[in-house]
Design a protein around this motif. Structure first.
Motif, PDB file in Angstrom:
ATOM      1  N   VAL A 271       0.840  -1.206   0.000  1.00  0.00           N
ATOM      2  CA  VAL A 271       0.000   0.000   0.000  1.00  0.00           C
ATOM      3  C   VAL A 271       0.873   1.254   0.000  1.00  0.00           C
ATOM      4  O   VAL A 271       0.528   2.271  -0.635  1.00  0.00           O
ATOM      5  CB  VAL A 271      -0.996   0.021   1.184  1.00  0.00           C
ATOM      6  CG1 VAL A 271      -1.999  -1.112   1.057  1.00  0.00           C
ATOM      7  CG2 VAL A 271      -0.293  -0.010   2.527  1.00  0.00           C
ATOM      8  N   ARG A 331     -10.496   2.522   6.954  1.00  0.00           N
ATOM      9  CA  ARG A 331      -9.278   2.697   6.153  1.00  0.00           C
ATOM     10  C   ARG A 331      -9.415   2.061   4.774  1.00  0.00           C
ATOM     11  O   ARG A 331      -9.062   2.654   3.766  1.00  0.00           O
ATOM     12  CB  ARG A 331      -8.081   2.035   6.841  1.00  0.00           C
ATOM     13  CG  ARG A 331      -7.560   2.586   8.136  1.00  0.00           C
ATOM     14  CD  ARG A 331      -8.484   3.135   9.087  1.00  0.00           C
ATOM     15  NE  ARG A 331      -7.963   3.190  10.445  1.00  0.00           N
ATOM     16  CZ  ARG A 331      -8.529   3.883  11.388  1.00  0.00           C
ATOM     17  NH1 ARG A 331      -9.609   4.613  11.131  1.00  0.00           N
ATOM     18  NH2 ARG A 331      -8.053   3.877  12.612  1.00  0.00           N
ATOM     19  N   LYS A 332      -9.922   0.847   4.732  1.00  0.00           N
ATOM     20  CA  LYS A 332      -9.929   0.046   3.503  1.00  0.00           C
ATOM     21  C   LYS A 332     -10.668   0.739   2.365  1.00  0.00           C
ATOM     22  O   LYS A 332     -10.125   0.907   1.263  1.00  0.00           O
ATOM     23  CB  LYS A 332     -10.566  -1.313   3.808  1.00  0.00           C
ATOM     24  CG  LYS A 332     -10.637  -2.273   2.636  1.00  0.00           C
ATOM     25  CD  LYS A 332     -11.428  -3.515   3.024  1.00  0.00           C
ATOM     26  CE  LYS A 332     -11.545  -4.497   1.879  1.00  0.00           C
ATOM     27  NZ  LYS A 332     -10.387  -5.405   1.822  1.00  0.00           N
ATOM     28  N   TRP A 333     -11.914   1.142   2.614  1.00  0.00           N
ATOM     29  CA  TRP A 333     -12.723   1.663   1.516  1.00  0.00           C
ATOM     30  C   TRP A 333     -12.374   3.101   1.162  1.00  0.00           C
ATOM     31  O   TRP A 333     -12.523   3.519   0.007  1.00  0.00           O
ATOM     32  CB  TRP A 333     -14.209   1.517   1.835  1.00  0.00           C
ATOM     33  CG  TRP A 333     -14.604   0.082   1.837  1.00  0.00           C
ATOM     34  CD1 TRP A 333     -14.894  -0.711   2.902  1.00  0.00           C
ATOM     35  CD2 TRP A 333     -14.670  -0.771   0.687  1.00  0.00           C
ATOM     36  NE1 TRP A 333     -15.137  -1.998   2.505  1.00  0.00           N
ATOM     37  CE2 TRP A 333     -15.013  -2.065   1.153  1.00  0.00           C
ATOM     38  CE3 TRP A 333     -14.470  -0.576  -0.685  1.00  0.00           C
ATOM     39  CZ2 TRP A 333     -15.164  -3.146   0.285  1.00  0.00           C
ATOM     40  CZ3 TRP A 333     -14.615  -1.650  -1.540  1.00  0.00           C
ATOM     41  CH2 TRP A 333     -14.972  -2.921  -1.049  1.00  0.00           C
ATOM     42  N   ALA A 336      -9.397   2.497  -1.100  1.00  0.00           N
ATOM     43  CA  ALA A 336      -9.814   1.931  -2.387  1.00  0.00           C
ATOM     44  C   ALA A 336     -10.487   2.985  -3.270  1.00  0.00           C
ATOM     45  O   ALA A 336     -10.187   3.101  -4.467  1.00  0.00           O
ATOM     46  CB  ALA A 336     -10.751   0.751  -2.156  1.00  0.00           C
ATOM     47  N   ILE A 389      -2.532   2.752   8.126  1.00  0.00           N
ATOM     48  CA  ILE A 389      -2.527   1.287   8.070  1.00  0.00           C
ATOM     49  C   ILE A 389      -1.179   0.738   8.516  1.00  0.00           C
ATOM     50  O   ILE A 389      -1.108  -0.220   9.294  1.00  0.00           O
ATOM     51  CB  ILE A 389      -2.868   0.809   6.645  1.00  0.00           C
ATOM     52  CG1 ILE A 389      -4.329   1.134   6.308  1.00  0.00           C
ATOM     53  CG2 ILE A 389      -2.621  -0.690   6.495  1.00  0.00           C
ATOM     54  CD1 ILE A 389      -4.717   0.813   4.878  1.00  0.00           C
ATOM     55  N   THR A 448      -6.217  -3.451  -2.759  1.00  0.00           N
ATOM     56  CA  THR A 448      -6.832  -3.017  -1.504  1.00  0.00           C
ATOM     57  C   THR A 448      -8.136  -3.759  -1.241  1.00  0.00           C
ATOM     58  O   THR A 448      -8.390  -4.239  -0.134  1.00  0.00           O
ATOM     59  CB  THR A 448      -7.088  -1.502  -1.527  1.00  0.00           C
ATOM     60  OG1 THR A 448      -5.845  -0.813  -1.707  1.00  0.00           O
ATOM     61  CG2 THR A 448      -7.734  -1.034  -0.236  1.00  0.00           C
ATOM     62  N   VAL A 452      -6.315  -6.090   1.535  1.00  0.00           N
ATOM     63  CA  VAL A 452      -6.036  -5.219   2.684  1.00  0.00           C
ATOM     64  C   VAL A 452      -7.172  -5.343   3.701  1.00  0.00           C
ATOM     65  O   VAL A 452      -8.336  -5.122   3.357  1.00  0.00           O
ATOM     66  CB  VAL A 452      -5.884  -3.750   2.233  1.00  0.00           C
ATOM     67  CG1 VAL A 452      -5.688  -2.837   3.441  1.00  0.00           C
ATOM     68  CG2 VAL A 452      -4.709  -3.609   1.275  1.00  0.00           C
ATOM     69  N   PRO A 453      -6.865  -5.692   4.961  1.00  0.00           N
ATOM     70  CA  PRO A 453      -7.919  -5.805   5.972  1.00  0.00           C
ATOM     71  C   PRO A 453      -8.335  -4.436   6.492  1.00  0.00           C
ATOM     72  O   PRO A 453      -7.576  -3.467   6.384  1.00  0.00           O
ATOM     73  CB  PRO A 453      -7.246  -6.618   7.086  1.00  0.00           C
ATOM     74  CG  PRO A 453      -5.810  -6.228   6.988  1.00  0.00           C
ATOM     75  CD  PRO A 453      -5.530  -6.017   5.514  1.00  0.00           C
ATOM     76  N   GLU A 454      -9.534  -4.351   7.027  1.00  0.00           N
ATOM     77  CA  GLU A 454      -9.971  -3.127   7.699  1.00  0.00           C
ATOM     78  C   GLU A 454      -9.338  -3.094   9.085  1.00  0.00           C
ATOM     79  O   GLU A 454      -9.540  -4.000   9.887  1.00  0.00           O
ATOM     80  CB  GLU A 454     -11.500  -3.080   7.809  1.00  0.00           C
ATOM     81  CG  GLU A 454     -12.031  -1.866   8.560  1.00  0.00           C
ATOM     82  CD  GLU A 454     -11.546  -0.563   7.945  1.00  0.00           C
ATOM     83  OE1 GLU A 454     -10.685   0.093   8.579  1.00  0.00           O
ATOM     84  OE2 GLU A 454     -11.997  -0.219   6.839  1.00  0.00           O
ATOM     85  N   THR A 455      -8.557  -2.062   9.370  1.00  0.00           N
ATOM     86  CA  THR A 455      -7.848  -1.979  10.653  1.00  0.00           C
ATOM     87  C   THR A 455      -8.518  -1.033  11.640  1.00  0.00           C
ATOM     88  O   THR A 455      -8.078  -0.926  12.785  1.00  0.00           O
ATOM     89  CB  THR A 455      -6.397  -1.500  10.429  1.00  0.00           C
ATOM     90  OG1 THR A 455      -6.412  -0.197   9.831  1.00  0.00           O
ATOM     91  CG2 THR A 455      -5.647  -2.465   9.517  1.00  0.00           C
ATOM     92  N   ASP A 473     -13.781 -10.077   8.388  1.00  0.00           N
ATOM     93  CA  ASP A 473     -13.453  -8.664   8.476  1.00  0.00           C
ATOM     94  C   ASP A 473     -14.703  -7.858   8.827  1.00  0.00           C
ATOM     95  O   ASP A 473     -15.403  -7.337   7.977  1.00  0.00           O
ATOM     96  CB  ASP A 473     -12.881  -8.184   7.136  1.00  0.00           C
ATOM     97  CG  ASP A 473     -12.251  -6.831   7.268  1.00  0.00           C
ATOM     98  OD1 ASP A 473     -11.808  -6.305   6.231  1.00  0.00           O
ATOM     99  OD2 ASP A 473     -12.201  -6.301   8.383  1.00  0.00           O
TER     100      ASP A 473
END
Length: 483
Positions: A271, A331-333, A336, A389, A448, A452-455, A473
């Motif tokens: 990332v 974070r993830k979306w 993205a 992240i 992503t 990539v996990p949601e943290t 997740d």
């Protein structure tokens, strides 16, 4: 009506949020000053190349190129050691050291504008780059409550972009000497003021300074040292430290030997590299050309300094949006969506340059809109979220080591991009360069979404359980660790 600001402050200070935001602002002042240093070259290049300017001799394009590139050289070599040094000597000491490097860098430029001095100044600033890009994300992570962890983490890029805009405005409105003295004063004053700031509670626990950790945590959370919740938080930090001591010392070898930890490391690297190689610097480089083309078919006719101010304002607006929405969107979306919008904007600019090369013109507002959207989207998520992240993917034991390794890699990427930019441009043409960067953005979006996990709101343990497939997740309840 007059009570409204007081109510806002009371709400902000609940659980110490006002203290945490104040501390975060103090921590990010060196980043702001480093942003001023990076942006300084843009408004000052015409001044430095003017035969009647303050420089003893006009500065060549080659010198300016080396100034831009050498800033990222020291982090490549010393970044590998920065994690261990920060874990040994503390976040506070290295934040002070960052301001010291910046003060020395500005002082060199203040007293000499010869090519050797300008280049030496940037090399010294490179050491500040190596420290602030490693220590600041860690500091922000370790002083923040879980409900504002993302918002405080995104202040890193917000401060940098504020530095860009500030130097653009000052370069347009103030004399050259006044700008130089102001830039030098910022790190000097910060260095003196930061002596009174606390170290992170996590590091104090690591050093066995439990009473100091309680005092620092009580101030950050705006409570008393005998508060029950505070005592539970300190005990949890102590348990985490005991667990850390029972494990082998963090190193690159131990980082890659554990399958899950190495997976987290790969995700953080990917990332961050996606963010660094998305072509954002190319957009900023060609902003002037885009404005000039737009002026041919629209009434938009801005001076070069006014153009950079517009760009800086867009960056700052995007960063403010990121700080406001990162806790709501996750974070993830956010990463993205902003990487996709950045890629779409890059693709539009690439097609516009291609059509211009074959004498087919689009309306002038099209490239300007695409450029503005690209700059805004990048600052609103694609730039700040990877830092958040990265800081959330590792426990204290590995956080410094992993961060320093990643920053060394991204610094190498920045150095290569800066020096290889002109040859790449001549080989492929600007339209293919933009299309290539848009492809990187789209690949970043794809990566992503899939890996990539949601943290947001999760501990390192919970994140690793997601990476191992033990938990889906989703929101997983109340956290048991504040590390």
């Amino acid at each position: 009506m007059f009570l409204l600001p007081a109510r806002w402050f009371h709400r902000l200070n609940k659980d110490g949020l006002a203290n945490q935001f104040f501390m975060a602002l103090m921590v990010t002042i060196p980043v702001l000053n480093f942003g001023m240093l990076l942006g300084w070259q843009s408004p000052m290049t015409p001044v430095l190349q003017d035969p009647e300017g303050p420089a003893p001799e006009p500065i060549s394009d080659e010198t300016l190129s080396w100034m831009a590139a050498l800033t990222f050289l020291p982090p490549i070599f010393c970044g590998f050691h920065m994690g261990n040094l920060i874990d040994r000597w503390g976040r506070k000491n290295f934040t002070i050291l960052t301001s010291l490097f910046l003060a020395i860098s500005w002082s060199i430029t203040l007293f000499s504008l010869r090519p050797w001095a300008l280049i030496l100044s940037r090399v010294v600033a490179g050491f500040a780059c190596a420290t602030c890009y490693v220590v600041t994300p860690l500091y922000l992570k370790e002083i923040a409550s879980d409900n504002v962890r993302g918002a405080l983490g995104s202040l890193f890029i917000l401060a940098q972009n504020m530095g860009y805009l500030l130097i653009y405005l000052c370069g347009d409105l103030m004399p050259f000497a006044s700008v130089m003295w102001m830039c030098t004063a910022v790190p000097v004053l910060h260095l003196l003021a930061f002596l009174a700031m606390p170290e992170t509670p996590v590091f104090l626990i690591k050093q066995g300074k439990f009473q100091e950790a309680r005092t620092a945590l009580a101030w950050l959370r705006n409570t008393t040292i005998d508060d029950k919740n505070l005592e539970e938080a300190v005990q949890e930090l102590e348990r985490e430290e005991e667990y850390t001591k029972s494990m082998e010392q963090a190193s690159f070898k131990s980082l890659i030997q554990d399958k899950t930890r190495f997976k987290a490391f790969r995700i953080a690297v990917n990332v961050m590299l996606s963010q660094e190689t998305c072509g954002y610097l190319v957009v900023l480089t060609y902003a002037g050309s885009i404005f000039e083309k737009a002026a041919e078919t629209t009434s938009l006719n801005l001076s070069p300094n006014k153009q950079t101010i517009v760009v800086g304002a867009l960056q700052l607006m995007g960063s403010i949006v990121a700080s406001c929405i990162v806790e709501q969107t996750g974070r993830k979306w956010l990463l993205a969506c902003t990487s996709f919008v950045t890629g779409l904007s890059m693709l539009t600019l690439g097609l516009w340059f291609f059509l211009s090369s074959v004498s087919f013109s689009l309306p002038g507002w099209v490239p300007v809109f695409a450029m503005c959207l690209c700059i805004f989207a990048d600052a609103a998520g694609y730039q700040p979220v990877p830092y958040v992240i990265m800081s959330e993917m590792f426990s204290f034991q590995y956080r410094g080591t992993a961060t320093s390794l990643i920053i060394s890699g991204t610094a190498l990427s920045d150095f290569l991009q800066t020096k290889a930019y002109d040859p790449l441009l001549k080989l492929l043409g600007i339209h293919w360069v933009f299309i290539m960067f848009s492809t990187i953005c789209f690949l970043g979006t794809f990566y992503t979404i899939l890996w990539v996990p949601e943290t947001k709101g999760k501990t390192v343990t919970e994140i690793y359980e997601i990476l191992e497939g033990k938990k889906e997740d989703e929101e997983i309840g109340k956290e048991v660790s504040r590390l």
